[in-house]
Design a protein around this motif. Structure first.
Motif, mmCIF file in Angstrom:
data_model
loop_
_atom_site.group_PDB
_atom_site.id
_atom_site.type_symbol
_atom_site.label_atom_id
_atom_site.label_comp_id
_atom_site.label_asym_id
_atom_site.label_seq_id
_atom_site.Cartn_x
_atom_site.Cartn_y
_atom_site.Cartn_z
ATOM 1 N N THR A 99 61.559 18.575 37.334
ATOM 2 C CA THR A 99 61.631 18.360 38.680
ATOM 3 C C THR A 99 61.097 19.613 39.511
ATOM 4 O O THR A 99 61.329 20.696 39.175
ATOM 5 N N GLU A 100 60.926 19.197 40.940
ATOM 6 C CA GLU A 100 60.619 20.368 41.912
ATOM 7 C C GLU A 100 59.637 21.292 41.262
ATOM 8 O O GLU A 100 59.734 22.497 41.900
ATOM 9 N N PRO B 58 63.051 21.493 53.545
ATOM 10 C CA PRO B 58 64.052 20.415 53.157
ATOM 11 C C PRO B 58 64.874 19.750 54.273
ATOM 12 O O PRO B 58 65.512 18.820 54.035
ATOM 13 N N ILE B 59 65.032 20.355 55.364
ATOM 14 C CA ILE B 59 65.639 19.740 56.463
ATOM 15 C C ILE B 59 64.887 18.490 56.952
ATOM 16 O O ILE B 59 63.629 18.398 57.082
ATOM 17 N N ILE B 60 65.735 17.524 57.089
ATOM 18 C CA ILE B 60 65.061 15.949 57.321
ATOM 19 C C ILE B 60 64.776 15.924 58.881
ATOM 20 O O ILE B 60 65.662 16.349 59.646
ATOM 21 N N GLU B 61 63.807 15.700 59.140
ATOM 22 C CA GLU B 61 63.012 15.387 60.637
ATOM 23 C C GLU B 61 63.968 14.370 61.049
ATOM 24 O O GLU B 61 64.254 13.235 60.568
ATOM 25 N N THR B 62 64.444 14.263 62.509
ATOM 26 C CA THR B 62 65.163 13.342 63.034
ATOM 27 C C THR B 62 63.727 12.427 63.648
ATOM 28 O O THR B 62 62.669 12.751 63.868
ATOM 29 N N PRO C 218 56.856 18.718 44.940
ATOM 30 C CA PRO C 218 57.671 19.663 44.566
ATOM 31 C C PRO C 218 59.010 19.641 45.154
ATOM 32 O O PRO C 218 60.156 20.553 45.090
ATOM 33 N N MET C 219 59.585 18.684 46.119
ATOM 34 C CA MET C 219 60.816 18.490 46.617
ATOM 35 C C MET C 219 61.701 17.712 45.855
ATOM 36 O O MET C 219 61.304 17.193 44.807
ATOM 37 N N ARG D 136 63.965 14.554 44.821
ATOM 38 C CA ARG D 136 63.990 13.298 45.005
ATOM 39 C C ARG D 136 64.785 12.760 46.210
ATOM 40 O O ARG D 136 64.523 12.065 47.202
ATOM 41 N N ALA D 137 66.122 13.310 46.503
ATOM 42 C CA ALA D 137 66.775 12.728 47.620
ATOM 43 C C ALA D 137 66.322 13.278 48.884
ATOM 44 O O ALA D 137 66.427 12.562 49.990
ATOM 45 N N VAL D 138 65.627 14.400 49.083
ATOM 46 C CA VAL D 138 65.196 14.988 50.402
ATOM 47 C C VAL D 138 63.824 14.030 50.543
ATOM 48 O O VAL D 138 63.730 13.456 51.672
ATOM 49 N N ALA D 139 63.001 13.941 49.453
ATOM 50 C CA ALA D 139 61.941 12.916 49.818
ATOM 51 C C ALA D 139 62.243 11.676 50.197
ATOM 52 O O ALA D 139 61.621 11.052 51.125
ATOM 53 N N GLU D 140 63.270 10.970 49.655
ATOM 54 C CA GLU D 140 63.562 9.637 49.988
ATOM 55 C C GLU D 140 64.253 9.626 51.516
ATOM 56 O O GLU D 140 63.913 8.617 52.219
ATOM 57 N N ALA D 141 64.757 10.574 51.829
ATOM 58 C CA ALA D 141 65.290 10.830 53.211
ATOM 59 C C ALA D 141 64.127 11.119 54.487
ATOM 60 O O ALA D 141 64.290 10.470 55.357
ATOM 61 N N LYS D 142 63.098 11.641 53.695
ATOM 62 C CA LYS D 142 61.991 11.843 54.592
ATOM 63 C C LYS D 142 61.125 10.823 54.967
ATOM 64 O O LYS D 142 60.720 10.361 55.963
ATOM 65 N N LEU D 143 60.839 9.947 53.756
ATOM 66 C CA LEU D 143 60.450 8.617 53.934
ATOM 67 C C LEU D 143 60.909 7.836 54.973
ATOM 68 O O LEU D 143 60.261 7.046 55.993
ATOM 69 N N LYS D 144 62.142 7.564 54.895
ATOM 70 C CA LYS D 144 63.058 6.991 55.940
ATOM 71 C C LYS D 144 63.034 7.330 57.199
ATOM 72 O O LYS D 144 62.482 6.468 58.179
#
Length: 339
Positions: A19-20, A280-284, A314-315, A317-325
């Motif tokens: 991972t990553e 890794p910070i999730i955009e609003t 390279p991120m 999985r949790a961060v990627a899922e949050a960024k997709l949303k």
């Protein structure tokens, strides 16, 4: 109003690969590996649909790396005796295979994952391939002795697979060309010509993705040397504007690319990167909608596609899922604001 899509790659689950990492090792082999690739592909199709994305990709789950996933199915390339080579103008070293003979496809390259993805989503399906210039920059030439000649050879093979992917039901074929931001003069000269060869005869939508690389340390360090304004796009965008390629993906969120560069792509659909792949910070949704709003000064509403800056491989999985949303929610908010 604003279509949403990802640039291409998504993180591999731990049961599939390391991972990553950008060049992860597979966690298993043989039939088990093939099943794991299929499971991961279906997982990410579901995640993209659940997030609310409009265009779905396979997340490049069946490929170790976005370039080598294609070239490992080509005769004339020695993968056993890899050599260390500086790539992206020596930005970082990589272990690369050697081209030692005339290039020929062994057969289909991505039929398995493309057909799997097509069978499991009713949404538009995008599939990514490496661009010819970027392939040339990621292999060692021991045969052709001429970058342009080798790029055209790779372009012919890419065209064969692209036409087959179109027959598989793929709606959008995207060529990834990060090398366009490194060798700008060559990109505007022969790079776009090679891209045209790769896309020859396609009637589905064609796209090119040009970014500043994944969010790995070598790329982040390189970006720090580029100054307050990143104007690499300035050289290649005019050539792309004259080309037959219909969509162009560019980096925008948290970058120093002047937004007015988008004006150079008049007549093209523009995939505006509104998700940072190096943070890794999730955009609003508000941040994303604001970025889309600024881009609308230079891109017509009907030509703007909200996208990620680059791949998310390279991120976590949790961060990627949050960024997709966040991507889907931000585009929805922008649609309400700018309708």
């Amino acid at each position: 109003m604003f279509t949403t899509a990802i640039a291409g790659s998504l993180p591999k689950p731990a049961w599939l690969a390391e991972t990553e990492k950008l060049w992860p090792q597979w966690a298993t082999q043989g039939p088990e590996l093939q099943q794991a690739k299929a499971d991961a592909t279906l997982l990410w199709i579901k995640a993209q649909e659940d997030a609310g994305l409009d265009v779905i990709g396979d997340g490049e789950q069946a490929r170790q790396h976005f370039v080598h996933g294609f070239v490992e199915q080509i005769e004339g390339i020695d993968f056993v005796n890899k050599v260390t080579m500086g790539i992206r103008n020596n930005r970082y070293d990589a272990q690369v295979p050697q081209v030692i003979a005339p290039l020929r496809l062994k057969g289909r390259v991505h039929a398995f994952e493309a057909q799997l993805a097509r069978a499991h989503t009713k949404k538009k399906l995008k599939f990514t391939l490496p661009g010819p210039m970027t392939i040339v920059d990621t292999v060692a030439d021991r045969f052709y002795g001429d970058k342009v000649k080798m790029a055209m050879a790779f372009a012919e093979l890419l065209n064969q697979e692209a036409l087959a992917l179109q027959a598989d039901g793929v709606d959008i074929i995207q060529f990834d060309e990060p090398a366009f931001n490194v060798y700008m003069d060559e990109a505007a000269d022969w790079g776009v010509k090679a891209l045209e060869v790769a896309a020859r005869g396609l009637t589905c939508t064609t796209a090119v993705h040009i970014c500043y690389g994944y969010g790995i340390e070598a790329n982040n360090n390189w970006k720090k040397t580029l100054g307050d304004e990143w104007r690499q796009y300035e050289k290649v965008f005019p050539a792309l504007a004259k080309s037959s390629i219909q969509q162009v993906s560019l980096e925008c969120m948290h970058s120093h690319v002047p937004m007015e560069m988008m004006k150079l792509l008049e007549g093209k659909d523009v995939m505006v990167g509104v998700i940072d792949v190096a943070n890794p910070i999730i955009e609003t949704p508000e941040e994303i909608a604001d970025t889309i709003g600024r881009a609308l000064q230079f891109v017509p509403k009907n030509r703007l596609i909200a996208c990620t800056n680059c791949g998310l491989a390279p991120m976590s999985r949790a961060v990627a899922e949050a960024k997709l949303k966040a991507l889907a929610e931000g585009a929805k908010l922008a649609s309400q604001r700018y309708a």
